[in-house]
Design an enzyme around this catalytic site. Sequence first.
Site, mmCIF file in Angstrom:
data_model
loop_
_atom_site.group_PDB
_atom_site.id
_atom_site.type_symbol
_atom_site.label_atom_id
_atom_site.label_comp_id
_atom_site.label_asym_id
_atom_site.label_seq_id
_atom_site.Cartn_x
_atom_site.Cartn_y
_atom_site.Cartn_z
ATOM 1 N N ARG A 90 6.179 1.829 15.719
ATOM 2 C CA ARG A 90 5.102 2.911 15.664
ATOM 3 C C ARG A 90 4.991 3.421 17.144
ATOM 4 O O ARG A 90 4.855 2.654 17.959
ATOM 5 C CB ARG A 90 3.977 2.422 15.245
ATOM 6 C CG ARG A 90 2.620 3.135 15.317
ATOM 7 C CD ARG A 90 1.465 2.660 14.558
ATOM 8 N NE ARG A 90 0.480 3.350 14.821
ATOM 9 C CZ ARG A 90 -0.848 3.092 15.077
ATOM 10 N NH1 ARG A 90 -1.183 1.749 15.110
ATOM 11 N NH2 ARG A 90 -1.966 4.142 15.105
ATOM 12 N N HIS A 180 -2.994 9.009 13.311
ATOM 13 C CA HIS A 180 -2.811 8.507 11.931
ATOM 14 C C HIS A 180 -1.726 9.350 11.131
ATOM 15 O O HIS A 180 -1.907 9.428 9.903
ATOM 16 C CB HIS A 180 -4.179 8.555 11.272
ATOM 17 C CG HIS A 180 -5.013 7.692 11.862
ATOM 18 N ND1 HIS A 180 -6.612 7.743 12.030
ATOM 19 C CD2 HIS A 180 -4.936 6.335 12.261
ATOM 20 C CE1 HIS A 180 -7.166 6.975 12.746
ATOM 21 N NE2 HIS A 180 -6.259 6.056 12.782
#
Length: 400
Positions: A90, A180
């Site tokens: 990530r 997100h």
Amino acid sequence: MKILVFNCGSSSIKYQLFEMPDGTICAKGLVQRIGEKHSEAFQKCGDAEIRSDELIENHQHGLQVIRKMLTDPDKGPIKSMSEIAACGHRVVHGGESFTGSMEVDDEVEKVIENYSDLAPLHNPPNLTGIREAKKTLGDKIPQIACFDTAFHQTIPNVAYLYGLPYDMYEKYKIRRYGFHGTSHRYVARRAAKLMNMDKYDADLITCHLGNGCSIAAVKAGKSIDTSMGLTPLEGVMMGTRTGDFDPAIIFYLNRKGYSSEDLDKIFNKKSGLLGLSGISNDVRDLEAKAESGDTRARLALDVFAYRIRKYIGAYLAVLNGCHGIVFTGGIGENEAKMRCRIVENMENLGIRLDDKKNASIRGTEGSIEADNSKIRLLVVPTDEEGAIANDTYNIVSGGK
Ligand code: AMP
């Protein structure tokens, strides 16, 4: 094919080992409080659990501990790290450079580094994780970066530009990026599936409501607007973050003696649900307090819900109506009362909740709208790690 997914923070490393393409989780673990006195690590692999209290000095050391736990002869899922085909990471900020996940080469590393000043808490540890994984696993294992910003790169300029002098965008790249993205993309696709629609046909408002919260307007499978901006401070109110407010408050407080550092801390760490309630950033605590008559807890929950309603209204206009509204994140998935507060009294917009269905859904997929609701209301637990594993698998196997 085994894929290891990392989410590296400044003092923690979360990881999951997946068997792909079926997405089975072989093990998941966490190293936390890296560099502190009480650092710890644990891993779960089926019923087998490992804990380690050894002092973990830095991320490199953390990776070594993870290696030990993954290859533990009794409780580990693999015998050797050579069983791992690729790693997915990530990465919070990819700026305007990435519209999708990418294999990390020197060029990609440089871009992640360059965007560190826009995400100083996130990009540096994300990059450390990539570099340490490379060192620990060797150069031959591909490292794939999955950017929180990538899904929102389809947002048009009318939505991403601020009303600032244009040269601030040209010189400093000040614009809305949104975050997100991996979660919004995942839940939008799942929701389309649950609605028996093609992912490129569904118009959705996706609400990621966790400690950090953001809302996205997704048209025909693509993000066309989102509430977070240059940084994850903008948008709806969050656990400890302000969300939108009048920027003149900054000058006013400056004149009252607050430094930039003070304000950064107040806006990011001491505001939102915590700041308004004076009690907690955790919706569970606040619901309990509100139930027992605490008016500040109730106020904080009401403001939180109201801000989200306003974004839903705005995105209904942006999308010219939508097929569904999707709830995800710790709050969106688990807090039926909060979902109700957000969408109640919106019948004239075609939104009707079924209270019974809503109360019955906690942490699972399901629809919560009444039969006569024009707009579908869905709960979809997010799976950012699974989505990263999927992207990583697709890139290393040459698929799409
Ligand atoms: P997240 O950042 O996605 O982990 O979400 C954290 C928020 O979700 C907190 O405000 C919690 O109060 C809320 N929450 C409610 N129920 C749960 C649950 N069962 N597990 C985790 N978080 C929950």
